[in-house]
Design a protein around this motif. Sequence first.
Motif, PDB file in Angstrom:
ATOM      1  N   GLU A   1       0.832  -1.207   0.000  1.00  0.00           N
ATOM      2  CA  GLU A   1       0.000   0.000   0.000  1.00  0.00           C
ATOM      3  C   GLU A   1       0.867   1.258   0.000  1.00  0.00           C
ATOM      4  OE1 GLU A   1      -4.120  -0.902   2.354  1.00  0.00           O
ATOM      5  OE2 GLU A   1      -2.302  -0.823   3.563  1.00  0.00           O
ATOM      6  N   ARG A   2       1.876   1.259   0.851  1.00  0.00           N
ATOM      7  CA  ARG A   2       2.749   2.434   0.930  1.00  0.00           C
ATOM      8  C   ARG A   2       3.461   2.675  -0.394  1.00  0.00           C
ATOM      9  NH1 ARG A   2       4.250   0.028   5.783  1.00  0.00           N
ATOM     10  NH2 ARG A   2       6.258  -0.583   4.873  1.00  0.00           N
ATOM     11  N   ARG A   3       3.977   1.625  -0.993  1.00  0.00           N
ATOM     12  CA  ARG A   3       4.756   1.785  -2.211  1.00  0.00           C
ATOM     13  C   ARG A   3       3.880   2.225  -3.385  1.00  0.00           C
ATOM     14  NH1 ARG A   3       8.547  -3.533  -0.816  1.00  0.00           N
ATOM     15  NH2 ARG A   3       9.273  -2.610   1.163  1.00  0.00           N
ATOM     16  N   THR A   4       2.647   1.714  -3.416  1.00  0.00           N
ATOM     17  CA  THR A   4       1.698   2.181  -4.431  1.00  0.00           C
ATOM     18  C   THR A   4       1.397   3.663  -4.232  1.00  0.00           C
ATOM     19  OG1 THR A   4       0.682  -0.012  -4.635  1.00  0.00           O
ATOM     20  CG2 THR A   4      -0.625   1.875  -5.377  1.00  0.00           C
ATOM     21  N   ALA A   5       1.239   4.065  -2.965  1.00  0.00           N
ATOM     22  CA  ALA A   5       0.950   5.466  -2.653  1.00  0.00           C
ATOM     23  C   ALA A   5       2.132   6.352  -3.013  1.00  0.00           C
ATOM     24  CB  ALA A   5       0.606   5.615  -1.171  1.00  0.00           C
ATOM     25  N   ILE A   6       3.342   5.873  -2.774  1.00  0.00           N
ATOM     26  CA  ILE A   6       4.542   6.656  -3.120  1.00  0.00           C
ATOM     27  C   ILE A   6       4.601   6.903  -4.621  1.00  0.00           C
ATOM     28  CG2 ILE A   6       7.063   6.557  -3.269  1.00  0.00           C
ATOM     29  CD1 ILE A   6       6.979   5.069  -0.545  1.00  0.00           C
ATOM     30  N   LEU A   7       4.360   5.866  -5.416  1.00  0.00           N
ATOM     31  CA  LEU A   7       4.388   6.022  -6.869  1.00  0.00           C
ATOM     32  C   LEU A   7       3.287   6.955  -7.344  1.00  0.00           C
ATOM     33  CD1 LEU A   7       5.198   2.356  -7.931  1.00  0.00           C
ATOM     34  CD2 LEU A   7       6.758   4.316  -7.842  1.00  0.00           C
ATOM     35  N   SER A   8       2.138   6.894  -6.677  1.00  0.00           N
ATOM     36  CA  SER A   8       1.036   7.799  -7.013  1.00  0.00           C
ATOM     37  C   SER A   8       1.419   9.247  -6.727  1.00  0.00           C
ATOM     38  CB  SER A   8      -0.216   7.417  -6.215  1.00  0.00           C
ATOM     39  OG  SER A   8      -1.274   8.316  -6.483  1.00  0.00           O
ATOM     40  N   MET A   9       2.113   9.469  -5.589  1.00  0.00           N
ATOM     41  CA  MET A   9       2.578  10.825  -5.256  1.00  0.00           C
ATOM     42  C   MET A   9       3.593  11.328  -6.274  1.00  0.00           C
ATOM     43  SD  MET A   9       2.870  10.309  -1.116  1.00  0.00           S
ATOM     44  CE  MET A   9       3.374  11.987  -0.711  1.00  0.00           C
ATOM     45  N   LEU A  10       4.440  10.424  -6.757  1.00  0.00           N
ATOM     46  CA  LEU A  10       5.444  10.817  -7.742  1.00  0.00           C
ATOM     47  C   LEU A  10       4.827  11.094  -9.116  1.00  0.00           C
ATOM     48  CD1 LEU A  10       8.478   8.531  -6.873  1.00  0.00           C
ATOM     49  CD2 LEU A  10       8.368  11.017  -6.715  1.00  0.00           C
ATOM     50  N   ASP A  11       3.623  10.573  -9.350  1.00  0.00           N
ATOM     51  CA  ASP A  11       2.918  10.924 -10.583  1.00  0.00           C
ATOM     52  C   ASP A  11       2.466  12.381 -10.564  1.00  0.00           C
ATOM     53  OD1 ASP A  11       3.151   8.515 -11.871  1.00  0.00           O
ATOM     54  OD2 ASP A  11       1.271   7.698 -11.095  1.00  0.00           O
ATOM     55  N   ARG A  12       2.229  12.902  -9.326  1.00  0.00           N
ATOM     56  CA  ARG A  12       1.731  14.273  -9.189  1.00  0.00           C
ATOM     57  C   ARG A  12       2.861  15.270  -8.954  1.00  0.00           C
ATOM     58  NH1 ARG A  12      -1.672  11.249  -5.901  1.00  0.00           N
ATOM     59  NH2 ARG A  12      -0.734  12.108  -3.995  1.00  0.00           N
ATOM     60  N   ALA A  13       3.932  14.808  -8.333  1.00  0.00           N
ATOM     61  CA  ALA A  13       5.071  15.682  -8.039  1.00  0.00           C
ATOM     62  C   ALA A  13       6.349  14.953  -8.434  1.00  0.00           C
ATOM     63  CB  ALA A  13       5.105  16.035  -6.557  1.00  0.00           C
ATOM     64  N   ALA A  14       7.338  15.701  -8.863  1.00  0.00           N
ATOM     65  CA  ALA A  14       8.561  15.071  -9.378  1.00  0.00           C
ATOM     66  C   ALA A  14       9.414  14.438  -8.286  1.00  0.00           C
ATOM     67  CB  ALA A  14       9.392  16.087 -10.155  1.00  0.00           C
ATOM     68  N   SER A  15       9.186  14.832  -7.011  1.00  0.00           N
ATOM     69  CA  SER A  15      10.030  14.304  -5.938  1.00  0.00           C
ATOM     70  C   SER A  15       9.237  14.157  -4.651  1.00  0.00           C
ATOM     71  CB  SER A  15      11.237  15.228  -5.701  1.00  0.00           C
ATOM     72  OG  SER A  15      10.809  16.478  -5.212  1.00  0.00           O
ATOM     73  N   VAL A  16       9.742  13.304  -3.763  1.00  0.00           N
ATOM     74  CA  VAL A  16       9.174  13.134  -2.423  1.00  0.00           C
ATOM     75  C   VAL A  16      10.323  13.083  -1.425  1.00  0.00           C
ATOM     76  CG1 VAL A  16       7.038  11.963  -3.113  1.00  0.00           C
ATOM     77  CG2 VAL A  16       9.118  10.620  -2.719  1.00  0.00           C
ATOM     78  N   GLN A  17      10.019  13.408  -0.173  1.00  0.00           N
ATOM     79  CA  GLN A  17      11.023  13.405   0.889  1.00  0.00           C
ATOM     80  C   GLN A  17      10.671  12.364   1.946  1.00  0.00           C
ATOM     81  OE1 GLN A  17      13.886  15.491   0.918  1.00  0.00           O
ATOM     82  NE2 GLN A  17      13.189  15.804  -1.187  1.00  0.00           N
ATOM     83  N   VAL A  18      11.700  11.782   2.566  1.00  0.00           N
ATOM     84  CA  VAL A  18      11.480  10.757   3.593  1.00  0.00           C
ATOM     85  C   VAL A  18      10.615  11.301   4.723  1.00  0.00           C
ATOM     86  CG1 VAL A  18      12.620   9.402   5.389  1.00  0.00           C
ATOM     87  CG2 VAL A  18      13.571   9.454   3.079  1.00  0.00           C
ATOM     88  N   THR A  19      10.947  12.502   5.206  1.00  0.00           N
ATOM     89  CA  THR A  19      10.177  13.087   6.315  1.00  0.00           C
ATOM     90  C   THR A  19       8.716  13.261   5.938  1.00  0.00           C
ATOM     91  OG1 THR A  19      12.143  14.286   7.059  1.00  0.00           O
ATOM     92  CG2 THR A  19      10.026  15.058   7.880  1.00  0.00           C
ATOM     93  N   GLN A  20       8.490  13.768   4.744  1.00  0.00           N
ATOM     94  CA  GLN A  20       7.135  13.979   4.238  1.00  0.00           C
ATOM     95  C   GLN A  20       6.346  12.667   4.211  1.00  0.00           C
ATOM     96  OE1 GLN A  20       7.385  14.779   0.101  1.00  0.00           O
ATOM     97  NE2 GLN A  20       5.184  14.898  -0.250  1.00  0.00           N
ATOM     98  N   LEU A  21       6.963  11.598   3.708  1.00  0.00           N
ATOM     99  CA  LEU A  21       6.275  10.303   3.601  1.00  0.00           C
ATOM    100  C   LEU A  21       6.026   9.681   4.966  1.00  0.00           C
ATOM    101  CD1 LEU A  21       8.236   8.820   0.559  1.00  0.00           C
ATOM    102  CD2 LEU A  21       5.946   9.825   0.544  1.00  0.00           C
ATOM    103  N   ALA A  22       7.000   9.793   5.866  1.00  0.00           N
ATOM    104  CA  ALA A  22       6.823   9.230   7.214  1.00  0.00           C
ATOM    105  C   ALA A  22       5.631   9.865   7.917  1.00  0.00           C
ATOM    106  CB  ALA A  22       8.097   9.418   8.031  1.00  0.00           C
ATOM    107  N   GLU A  23       5.507  11.174   7.787  1.00  0.00           N
ATOM    108  CA  GLU A  23       4.379  11.870   8.401  1.00  0.00           C
ATOM    109  C   GLU A  23       3.058  11.498   7.729  1.00  0.00           C
ATOM    110  OE1 GLU A  23       5.360  15.983   8.150  1.00  0.00           O
ATOM    111  OE2 GLU A  23       6.900  15.887   9.733  1.00  0.00           O
ATOM    112  N   ALA A  24       3.078  11.390   6.400  1.00  0.00           N
ATOM    113  CA  ALA A  24       1.852  11.084   5.664  1.00  0.00           C
ATOM    114  C   ALA A  24       1.340   9.674   5.952  1.00  0.00           C
ATOM    115  CB  ALA A  24       2.092  11.250   4.160  1.00  0.00           C
TER     116      ALA A  24
END
Length: 256
Positions: free
Chosen positions: A8-31
Amino acid sequence: MALTSPEERRTAILSMLDRAASVQVTQLAEAFGVSRVTVRADLDALARDGKLRRTHGGAVSLSKTLTVSVQDRRVNVNVEAKRAIARLAAPFVEDGDSVLVDSGTTALELVRAISGRRGVTVVTDDFTIADYVDRSAPSLDVIMLGGSLRKGHRYTAGPLALRTLELLRPDKAFVTPTSYAPGRGLMTNNQDMAELKRSFLACAERAYVLMDQSKVGAPGLLWFGTLESVEAVVMDADPEGVVASDAAELGCRVIY
């Protein structure tokens, strides 16, 4: 939202990267409501599967990344030395300071180290540093220097950047040379950057140089200054005492 399943997390990460070019560890941990260690493991797994590219502190979309910046290529070079330098330099920054921060991975580590300061304004030409503050250091403010983007390097330079510096008088400047030539001084390899770094040294009340020991005697084409106008050089080590010898003659300290 707490996502306990790795899938679930990895699918969500890829979905976030479809909307934004990058993600941060802190951002994902909180989300996701999980630890940073868990997020890093997810990102590493996705990187191994060829679904994203890991960066220091996060990941970027493969489909949206047109170039790999110099910072991204250097982000894992001498990491511990850079962090040690950042820890030593961080106490020079006090709450309420305005600090001019050069581009590069050592400078980024410094900004990470001061992310808890209050009322600090970071002036920088580096997009990666500005992005980090925007995403992960809400107590800091940023002023971006104008100018021309040097493609693949994520910083601005040129006449507009120099003109902006003429309008500013920051409390402190932190400058990162490409190399240090014993007996001669601070070096870089790009003409625009040589002019910009020279202005960095001149415009602040106090200037500090950040460099790891690998910079001493390394290749560098263009001279941009000596240690005469520098308050202190912050290093991980100065094994042969070359920098300390030059610094002592010019009234500069070396801290390591």
